[in-house]
Design an enzyme around this catalytic site. Structure first.
Site, PDB file in Angstrom:
ATOM      1  N   GLU A 149     -52.485  84.702 -41.977  1.00 45.93           N
ATOM      2  CA  GLU A 149     -53.704  84.338 -42.710  1.00 45.93           C
ATOM      3  C   GLU A 149     -54.564  85.571 -42.947  1.00 45.93           C
ATOM      4  O   GLU A 149     -54.751  86.386 -42.044  1.00 45.93           O
ATOM      5  CB  GLU A 149     -54.478  83.304 -41.891  1.00 45.93           C
ATOM      6  CG  GLU A 149     -55.233  82.310 -42.734  1.00 45.93           C
ATOM      7  CD  GLU A 149     -54.312  81.386 -43.513  1.00 45.93           C
ATOM      8  OE1 GLU A 149     -54.156  81.630 -44.728  1.00 45.93           O
ATOM      9  OE2 GLU A 149     -53.760  80.444 -42.923  1.00 45.93           O
ATOM     10  N   GLU A 158     -56.649  83.878 -61.910  1.00 44.45           N
ATOM     11  CA  GLU A 158     -57.756  83.854 -60.942  1.00 44.45           C
ATOM     12  C   GLU A 158     -58.408  85.227 -60.779  1.00 44.45           C
ATOM     13  O   GLU A 158     -59.626  85.334 -60.736  1.00 44.45           O
ATOM     14  CB  GLU A 158     -57.280  83.304 -59.590  1.00 44.45           C
ATOM     15  CG  GLU A 158     -56.833  81.854 -59.704  1.00 44.45           C
ATOM     16  CD  GLU A 158     -56.850  81.081 -58.394  1.00 44.45           C
ATOM     17  OE1 GLU A 158     -57.896  81.006 -57.732  1.00 44.45           O
ATOM     18  OE2 GLU A 158     -55.795  80.526 -58.031  1.00 44.45           O
ATOM     19  N   TYR A 210     -65.342  84.610 -48.161  1.00 47.30           N
ATOM     20  CA  TYR A 210     -63.979  85.108 -48.369  1.00 47.30           C
ATOM     21  C   TYR A 210     -64.029  86.527 -48.921  1.00 47.30           C
ATOM     22  O   TYR A 210     -63.361  87.448 -48.453  1.00 47.30           O
ATOM     23  CB  TYR A 210     -63.242  84.169 -49.325  1.00 47.30           C
ATOM     24  CG  TYR A 210     -61.844  84.597 -49.662  1.00 47.30           C
ATOM     25  CD1 TYR A 210     -60.777  84.289 -48.829  1.00 47.30           C
ATOM     26  CD2 TYR A 210     -61.575  85.325 -50.820  1.00 47.30           C
ATOM     27  CE1 TYR A 210     -59.485  84.685 -49.140  1.00 47.30           C
ATOM     28  CE2 TYR A 210     -60.294  85.728 -51.145  1.00 47.30           C
ATOM     29  CZ  TYR A 210     -59.254  85.400 -50.304  1.00 47.30           C
ATOM     30  OH  TYR A 210     -57.982  85.802 -50.622  1.00 47.30           O
ATOM     31  N   ASP A 230     -50.791  82.601 -52.835  1.00 47.53           N
ATOM     32  CA  ASP A 230     -50.897  81.244 -53.361  1.00 47.53           C
ATOM     33  C   ASP A 230     -50.011  80.996 -54.583  1.00 47.53           C
ATOM     34  O   ASP A 230     -49.215  80.067 -54.583  1.00 47.53           O
ATOM     35  CB  ASP A 230     -52.354  80.898 -53.672  1.00 47.53           C
ATOM     36  CG  ASP A 230     -53.202  80.835 -52.418  1.00 47.53           C
ATOM     37  OD1 ASP A 230     -52.646  81.034 -51.314  1.00 47.53           O
ATOM     38  OD2 ASP A 230     -54.410  80.595 -52.530  1.00 47.53           O
ATOM     39  N   GLY A 233     -60.284  72.658 -52.895  1.00 50.87           N
ATOM     40  CA  GLY A 233     -61.083  73.413 -51.935  1.00 50.87           C
ATOM     41  C   GLY A 233     -60.805  73.053 -50.490  1.00 50.87           C
ATOM     42  O   GLY A 233     -61.697  73.068 -49.655  1.00 50.87           O
ATOM     43  N   GLY A 292     -58.070  74.460 -48.710  1.00 52.63           N
ATOM     44  CA  GLY A 292     -57.159  75.450 -48.112  1.00 52.63           C
ATOM     45  C   GLY A 292     -55.710  75.194 -48.457  1.00 52.63           C
ATOM     46  O   GLY A 292     -54.809  75.765 -47.847  1.00 52.63           O
ATOM     47  N   SER A 343     -55.193  74.186 -54.340  1.00 56.34           N
ATOM     48  CA  SER A 343     -55.216  73.360 -55.560  1.00 56.34           C
ATOM     49  C   SER A 343     -55.291  74.265 -56.781  1.00 56.34           C
ATOM     50  O   SER A 343     -54.748  73.935 -57.840  1.00 56.34           O
ATOM     51  CB  SER A 343     -56.420  72.418 -55.547  1.00 56.34           C
ATOM     52  OG  SER A 343     -57.637  73.117 -55.658  1.00 56.34           O
TER      53      SER A 343
HETATM   54  P1  ADP Z   1     -58.188  75.790 -53.217  1.00 56.77           P
HETATM   55  O1  ADP Z   1     -57.299  76.530 -54.153  1.00 56.77           O
HETATM   56  O2  ADP Z   1     -58.033  76.234 -51.798  1.00 56.77           O
HETATM   57  O3  ADP Z   1     -58.047  74.305 -53.329  1.00 56.77           O
HETATM   58  P2  ADP Z   1     -60.241  77.086 -54.775  1.00 56.77           P
HETATM   59  O4  ADP Z   1     -61.694  77.241 -54.580  1.00 56.77           O
HETATM   60  O5  ADP Z   1     -59.397  78.303 -54.921  1.00 56.77           O
HETATM   61  O6  ADP Z   1     -59.701  76.138 -53.617  1.00 56.77           O
HETATM   62  O7  ADP Z   1     -59.958  76.243 -56.090  1.00 56.77           O
HETATM   63  C1  ADP Z   1     -60.618  75.006 -56.315  1.00 56.77           C
HETATM   64  C2  ADP Z   1     -61.067  74.951 -57.756  1.00 56.77           C
HETATM   65  O8  ADP Z   1     -59.913  74.876 -58.630  1.00 56.77           O
HETATM   66  C3  ADP Z   1     -61.855  73.697 -58.081  1.00 56.77           C
HETATM   67  O9  ADP Z   1     -63.223  73.872 -57.796  1.00 56.77           O
HETATM   68  C4  ADP Z   1     -61.591  73.516 -59.569  1.00 56.77           C
HETATM   69  O10 ADP Z   1     -62.424  74.363 -60.326  1.00 56.77           O
HETATM   70  C5  ADP Z   1     -60.172  74.021 -59.723  1.00 56.77           C
HETATM   71  N1  ADP Z   1     -59.195  72.924 -59.677  1.00 56.77           N
HETATM   72  C6  ADP Z   1     -58.147  72.813 -58.828  1.00 56.77           C
HETATM   73  N2  ADP Z   1     -57.437  71.683 -59.078  1.00 56.77           N
HETATM   74  C7  ADP Z   1     -58.043  71.062 -60.094  1.00 56.77           C
HETATM   75  C8  ADP Z   1     -57.806  69.843 -60.827  1.00 56.77           C
HETATM   76  N3  ADP Z   1     -56.769  69.037 -60.528  1.00 56.77           N
HETATM   77  N4  ADP Z   1     -58.648  69.537 -61.838  1.00 56.77           N
HETATM   78  C9  ADP Z   1     -59.678  70.332 -62.157  1.00 56.77           C
HETATM   79  N5  ADP Z   1     -59.968  71.475 -61.505  1.00 56.77           N
HETATM   80  C10 ADP Z   1     -59.163  71.859 -60.496  1.00 56.77           C
HETATM   81 MG    MG Z   2     -57.376  78.591 -54.507  1.00 58.40          MG
END
Ligand code: ADP
Ligand code: MG
Length: 371
Positions: free
Chosen positions: A32, A159, A220, A171, A121, A123, A126
């Protein structure tokens, strides 16, 4: 596979030709905060995925829908060829066309419908799951010749370059190249990677604490800056370059840089030991390394929270548990627990229950999946 309801596709895309791109979320088993200093990481994919349906749209005004965000933000607009950062989730979609165009690919207008089972959000990445799924859908729609390795690099650029979040390389590579029942051993310096089978004698559980983080916020970024500062103070290109003798110099750094550097050095060593443990099918050893990783992230890298520490402790007190740690960027998010085979559901349920009752959290068991 994440289903996009047929009526959603018809409502938003009509009867146009539709293609679907998909990508899983990921959980990092160990390694990590090592992926932005050329270190080692060991993620695997989770069963939850993001699916993106796209159809060409020649109007010059593209649209996207996602059911994963608050109601008033579910529909967004953008123009392919005029991508501009908005700091909303549409950036993950228009960022994909921006990086594809910058890399010389021809992409036209399109509309997109997004469904994700990966919690945002938490971890579990997404964001990379979304960008990889969008890029896969566009690859198919516009018949682009891009393999998954190149696609992972483009997803990362969405990103880093377009959105401006300094994410590491783990990721997108995990979401694009990971495989079920395998850990992906990645050297983030030269991007060489291997899939290592996870022995069937053990299982992983993943429990989302329900405490959400955002990589876009300060902590972060701050850790990355501290890691860079420690690297400069040590006079090496990357902390990994420190010789055994050089590692003694860490002890002379100011306290907080010393702790940050110590985590990077010890965590890289733990990933190598964990890969060896996997190969030897020594999952008890793997569990010990996870416990040590958590202690290092809590005490040296300082990215945990008291509630997460408590969840890890609760997990470790369960029968059949070999190890547990916080996973992801930290300051909330999820924990990953290693159990003996057949025990993960019981352990995850007990941890979630205790987190609800004792800590007042709203946890969610993600792995093993409940449906
Ligand atoms: P993680 O990648 O750990 O989940 P991040 O902060 O890197 O957290 O990414 C989360 C952001 O990605 C969300 O706030 C949103 O803007 C975007 N996101 C991720 N998945 C989706 C989704 N299915 N629909 C819309 N936005 C998304
Ligand atoms: Mg992310």
């Amino acid at each position: 596979m994440t289903e996009i309801p047929h009526h959603d596709i018809i409502r938003h895309l009509g009867h146009r030709r539709t293609v679907i791109g998909e990508a899983p979320g990921r959980v990092n088993l160990i390694g990590e905060h090592t992926d932005y200093s050329g270190g080692f990481v060991l993620p695997t994919v989770i069963p939850q995925t993001t699916a993106v349906a796209v159809a060409a749209n020649a109007d010059g005004a593209s649209r996207a829908w996602s059911a994963s965000v608050p109601h008033d933000q579910q529909q967004v607009r953008f123009v392919v060829g005029e991508e501009a950062r908005t700091s909303t989730w549409v950036d993950y979609v228009q960022g994909a066309t921006a990086v594809l165009r910058a890399a010389g690919h021809r992409v036209g207008g399109f509309d997109a419908v997004i469904r994700s089972e990966v919690p945002l959000g938490s971890g579990l990445s997404s964001s990379a799951s979304l960008t990889v799924a969008v890029l896969r859908a566009l690859r198919d729609l516009f018949q682009l010749h891009i393999d998954d390795v190149v696609l992972a690099g483009l997803a990362r650029r969405v990103e880093t370059d377009f959105i401006g979040v300094p994410v590491g390389v783990m990721d997108p590579i995990a979401c694009a190249l990971g495989a079920a029942n395998h850990a992906l051993f990645l050297d983030t310096r030269d991007l060489s990677w291997q899939l290592v089978r996870i022995p069937s004698t053990a299982e992983f559980a993943v429990i989302n604490s329900g405490i959400s983080h955002s990589h876009a916020t300060g902590s972060y970024r701050q850790r990355r800056q501290e890691c860079d500062a420690a690297t400069r103070a040590l006079g090496v290109h990357e902390i990994r370059d420190l010789s055994e003798y050089g590692q003694r110099r860490i002890e002379q750094l100011p306290e907080f840089l010393r702790k940050r550097a110590r985590h990077i050095v010890s965590e890289n060593a733990r990933v190598l030991a964990a890969v060896e443990a996997l190969r030897k099918r020594d999952m008890a050893r793997f569990g010990v390394l996870m416990d040590e990783s958590h202690a290092s992230l809590r005490d040296d890298y300082e990215i945990s929270l008291p509630q997460i520490d408590r969840m890890v402790e609760i997990a470790r007190s369960q029968r059949g548990v070999l190890g547990a740690r916080i996973t992801g960027g930290g300051f909330g998010g999820s924990i990953v627990v290693l159990t003996l085979a057949g025990q993960a559901v019981r352990v995850a349920t007990a941890v979630a229950q205790a987190a609800r009752d004792e800590l007042g959290l709203r946890p969610q068991v993600l792995v093993p999946p409940t449906k």
